[in-house]
Write a protein that holds these residues in place. Structure first.
Motif, short mmCIF file in Angstrom:
data_model
loop_
_atom_site.label_atom_id
_atom_site.label_comp_id
_atom_site.label_asym_id
_atom_site.label_seq_id
_atom_site.Cartn_x
_atom_site.Cartn_y
_atom_site.Cartn_z
N GLN A 163 8.40 -9.24 3.16
CA GLN A 163 8.88 -7.86 3.26
C GLN A 163 7.73 -6.85 3.26
O GLN A 163 7.76 -5.87 4.01
CB GLN A 163 9.81 -7.57 2.07
N PHE A 164 6.69 -7.09 2.46
CA PHE A 164 5.61 -6.11 2.32
C PHE A 164 4.31 -6.53 3.01
O PHE A 164 3.27 -5.94 2.75
CB PHE A 164 5.34 -5.86 0.83
N PRO B 16 1.25 -6.65 5.39
CA PRO B 16 0.64 -5.56 6.16
C PRO B 16 0.98 -5.59 7.65
O PRO B 16 1.07 -4.55 8.30
CB PRO B 16 -0.86 -5.77 5.93
N ARG C 146 3.72 -6.29 8.92
CA ARG C 146 5.06 -5.71 9.11
C ARG C 146 5.09 -4.23 8.71
O ARG C 146 6.08 -3.55 8.97
CB ARG C 146 6.08 -6.47 8.27
N ASN C 147 4.04 -3.80 8.04
CA ASN C 147 3.99 -2.41 7.58
C ASN C 147 2.64 -1.79 7.93
O ASN C 147 1.85 -1.42 7.04
CB ASN C 147 4.22 -2.35 6.07
N ASN D 138 0.85 1.45 6.19
CA ASN D 138 1.61 1.81 4.98
C ASN D 138 0.80 1.36 3.76
O ASN D 138 0.78 0.19 3.38
CB ASN D 138 2.97 1.13 5.00
N GLU E 53 1.23 2.07 0.61
CA GLU E 53 2.08 1.66 -0.51
C GLU E 53 2.50 0.20 -0.37
O GLU E 53 2.48 -0.56 -1.34
CB GLU E 53 3.31 2.56 -0.59
N ALA E 54 2.86 -0.19 0.85
CA ALA E 54 3.24 -1.58 1.11
C ALA E 54 2.04 -2.50 0.91
O ALA E 54 2.18 -3.62 0.39
CB ALA E 54 3.80 -1.73 2.52
N GLU E 55 0.85 -2.04 1.32
CA GLU E 55 -0.36 -2.85 1.16
C GLU E 55 -0.66 -3.09 -0.31
O GLU E 55 -1.00 -4.21 -0.72
CB GLU E 55 -1.53 -2.14 1.84
#
Length: 379
Positions: free
Chosen positions: A32-33, A35, A37-38, A41, A43-45
């Motif tokens: 889900q988090f 990098p 896929r985000n 971002n 915050e996701a990293e």
């Protein structure tokens, strides 16, 4: 400095979660988090890094034990380049090594904190035993022969030349464990001299070479109960490997398999079979005999007009039931055999029978079938 999140909360699992639950939650959150896929971002990293850090600790049983006991302090970074800031690295009392040795001691069952038990129980043994269906029905006593160990008579199982109890191992002082220092870490392993027993026969018994047990071919009688099923496990207490230095013997576990039978197939307590009968017997009725599983005979009454694949049920002629006086049932499927290799006289008689049959009611199933499909034929 921001307070670190609880690793269990990071992975969204409870503190009682097993390894498989932790792994599944990690995979879900990492996907889900991730990098990729985000992109962009931050915050996701950051979340992805927290997830990996938490999993690196909780997936390892020893690291997890340390974390459960000391929290983030067990792995905290401190100033001055010390990756374990806040802990004393003199490896003396109260230092980092004592923390981990205490944790590892708890994890291994507390064996490093004191001496080992002098007695050692023997290992359990597995034995595969095949029986016939008749033996499974009636129950049987079988002799099994297997290589095993027994206490050495020369040293009374102590492994010493004089037959007295072995002294504590001088290398591990009776703990059965020794510590090895590698950099900042202290590792523990079984003592290589006494092989983890904590006791060492300085002058070993010449018969058993200090082992306290000798190899023998052992024969035991095993009772197989009536009604035993394929895959049943039978425990013979004390039938396993001999204990050392007065320890208890292990157990013998006999796994029973039942051989395929020439006539009968089994499903639980019921028996199934197929029996061929002649066309005349099927048409006119009669009696046939088949062998019973208990060694007797079963007489089957075949009613006139019996059909192919018809099933006859014979009550209480199946298998015995374990821990019960009851028996299953027997199901006999009839197989009407079409005659072959007819001589001229037999052919003539069948031709006469066919001519006499015509459209009468002696073959109602055939007549009804063609009545139902006659409108399908194209004129």
């Amino acid at each position: 400095m921001a307070t670190k999140k609880d690793y269990y909360e990071v992975l969204e699992v409870s503190k009682t979660a097993d390894g498989e639950e932790i792994k599944k939650s990690f995979r879900r959150l990492a996907m889900q988090f991730h990098p990729d896929r985000n992109p962009g971002n931050k915050e996701a990293e950051l979340r992805f890094k927290e997830i990996n850090e938490a999993y690196e600790v909780l997936k390892d049983p020893q690291k997890r034990a340390a974390y459960d006991r000391y929290g983030h302090e067990a792995f905290a970074s401190g100033g001055g380049g010390n990756p374990f800031g806040g802990f004393d690295f003199n490896f003396g009392a109260g230092g980092f090594s004592d923390i981990f040795s205490q944790v590892f001691s708890d994890f291994m069952g507390g064996e490093t904190s004191g001496g080992r038990q002098y007695e050692r129980d023997g290992a359990d043994v597995r034995y595969n035993l095949e029986v016939s269906l008749e033996e499974a029905f009636a129950g049987v006593e079988k002799e099994v022969s297997l290589p095993s160990s027994e206490p050495c008579a020369a040293c009374h199982g102590h492994g010493t030349k004089d037959g007295n109890p072995a002294p504590e191992c001088p290398h591990c002082h009776g703990t059965g464990r020794v510590r090895l220092q590698k950099g900042f870490f202290v590792m523990e392993q079984d003592c290589p001299h006494c092989h983890g027993s904590g006791y060492l026969a300085v002058d070993p018994c010449p018969e058993c070479k200090g082992q306290g047990a000798v190899r023998r071919q052992k024969t035991l009688k095993v009772k197989i109960p009536a009604g035993v099923e394929d895959g049943t496990r039978i425990r013979v207490a004390g039938g396993g490997e001999a204990g050392a230095r007065g320890g208890q013997n292990g157990d013998l576990y006999v796994f029973v398999s039942v051989r395929a039978h020439k006539l009968y197939a089994r499903d639980g307590a019921n028996l199934y079979t197929r029996v061929p009968i002649s066309m005349c017997c099927a048409a006119l009725g009669g009696k046939i005999e088949i062998p019973a599983i208990d060694g007797g005979k079963i007489e089957l009454d075949i009613a006139a007009g019996a059909q192919n694949d018809q099933v006859l049920k014979v009550k209480s002629q199946g298998m015995s039931m374990m821990r019960s006086k009851g028996r299953g049932d027997l199901f006999v499927k009839l197989r009407v055999e079409t005659p072959v290799n007819l001589n001229p006289k037999q052919k003539q008689l069948l031709e006469e029978f066919r001519a006499l049959s015509g459209d009468d009611a002696c073959q109602p199933e055939s007549k009804g079938f063609f009545e139902r499909i006659k409108d399908l034929f194209v004129a």
